[in-house]
Design an enzyme around this catalytic site. Sequence first.
Site, PDB file in Angstrom:
ATOM      1  N   CYS A   1       6.045   1.048   9.755  1.00  0.00           N
ATOM      2  CA  CYS A   1       4.949   0.853  10.705  1.00  0.00           C
ATOM      3  C   CYS A   1       5.488   0.861  12.139  1.00  0.00           C
ATOM      4  O   CYS A   1       5.998   1.880  12.595  1.00  0.00           O
ATOM      5  CB  CYS A   1       4.168  -0.411  10.347  1.00  0.00           C
TER       6      CYS A   1
ATOM      7  N   HIS B   1       2.555   0.816   4.891  1.00  0.00           N
ATOM      8  CA  HIS B   1       3.297  -0.375   4.458  1.00  0.00           C
ATOM      9  C   HIS B   1       3.616  -0.262   2.974  1.00  0.00           C
ATOM     10  O   HIS B   1       2.786  -0.628   2.136  1.00  0.00           O
ATOM     11  CB  HIS B   1       2.465  -1.632   4.711  1.00  0.00           C
TER      12      HIS B   1
ATOM     13  N   GLU C   1       5.433  -2.123   1.261  1.00  0.00           N
ATOM     14  CA  GLU C   1       5.484  -3.477   0.682  1.00  0.00           C
ATOM     15  C   GLU C   1       4.098  -4.017   0.356  1.00  0.00           C
ATOM     16  O   GLU C   1       3.981  -5.028  -0.325  1.00  0.00           O
ATOM     17  CB  GLU C   1       6.244  -4.422   1.632  1.00  0.00           C
TER      18      GLU C   1
END
Length: 193
Positions: A77, A175, A177
Site C-alpha cells: 500500500c 493488502h 494481509e
Amino acid sequence: MNIAIIDYGAGNVQSVLFALERIGFTGKVTSDAEEIKNADKVIFPGVGEASSAIKMLHDKDLVKVILQLKQPILGICLGMQLLCKSSEEGNANGIGVFDLEIKRFSNQVKVPQMGWNNIYNLKSQLFDGISENEFMYLVHSYYAPLNAYSIATTNYGIEYATAIQKDNFYGVQFHPEKSGNVGEQILKNFLNL
C-alpha cells in the site's frame, strides 16, 4: 527465516504480523538498520499520508537503508507508493526505487477506493498459483499509473498498476494481509523468492 517488518510509525504492522503467523512464519517489527539489512526478507508496510510517512522514514535514517537492500523487499500500500519517485499526496518526494509518480484518482470515482477489486495481467513469481481476476482488498486514494514495472493491473475508473517489480523490490497496492487465502498465498510466494 528472518523476516524484518520495517517500523517507521506509519505501518499496519500488527495485521502483517498476524498474517505471517497464519502461514507459519514469525516477523520482527524493527527500525534497526542492521536487523533490516541482515534479514532474509523485508516487508515495508504503510498506512497514512505520504509526505508525513517519508518524513518519518528520514527521521529514522531508513531511506538509505532501504536503498541498500539486496534481499527481496515487499512494499504494501503506502509502502509501495513510497518506493516510487514522488507522490501527488502532499507533493511528497519518495525513495525513488521506481521512476514513477503516484497520482490521485480523479473525481469521477469514489475516493478512496475501498473494498475488493480484481487483479489481472499477473506477471511475476509473486503470483505463482494465483488465478487471473482474483479479488484483493484495497484502501487508497492514490495509484501508480501503468508502467514498465507493472506486474499486476486493477481497474478503478482507469487501469492502474496494482503491483510493480524492479530487481529485488516488489510493491503491491492491495493488502495481502487482509485478502484471505489469496493474499496469504502471495505472502508465501514472496517468502519463497
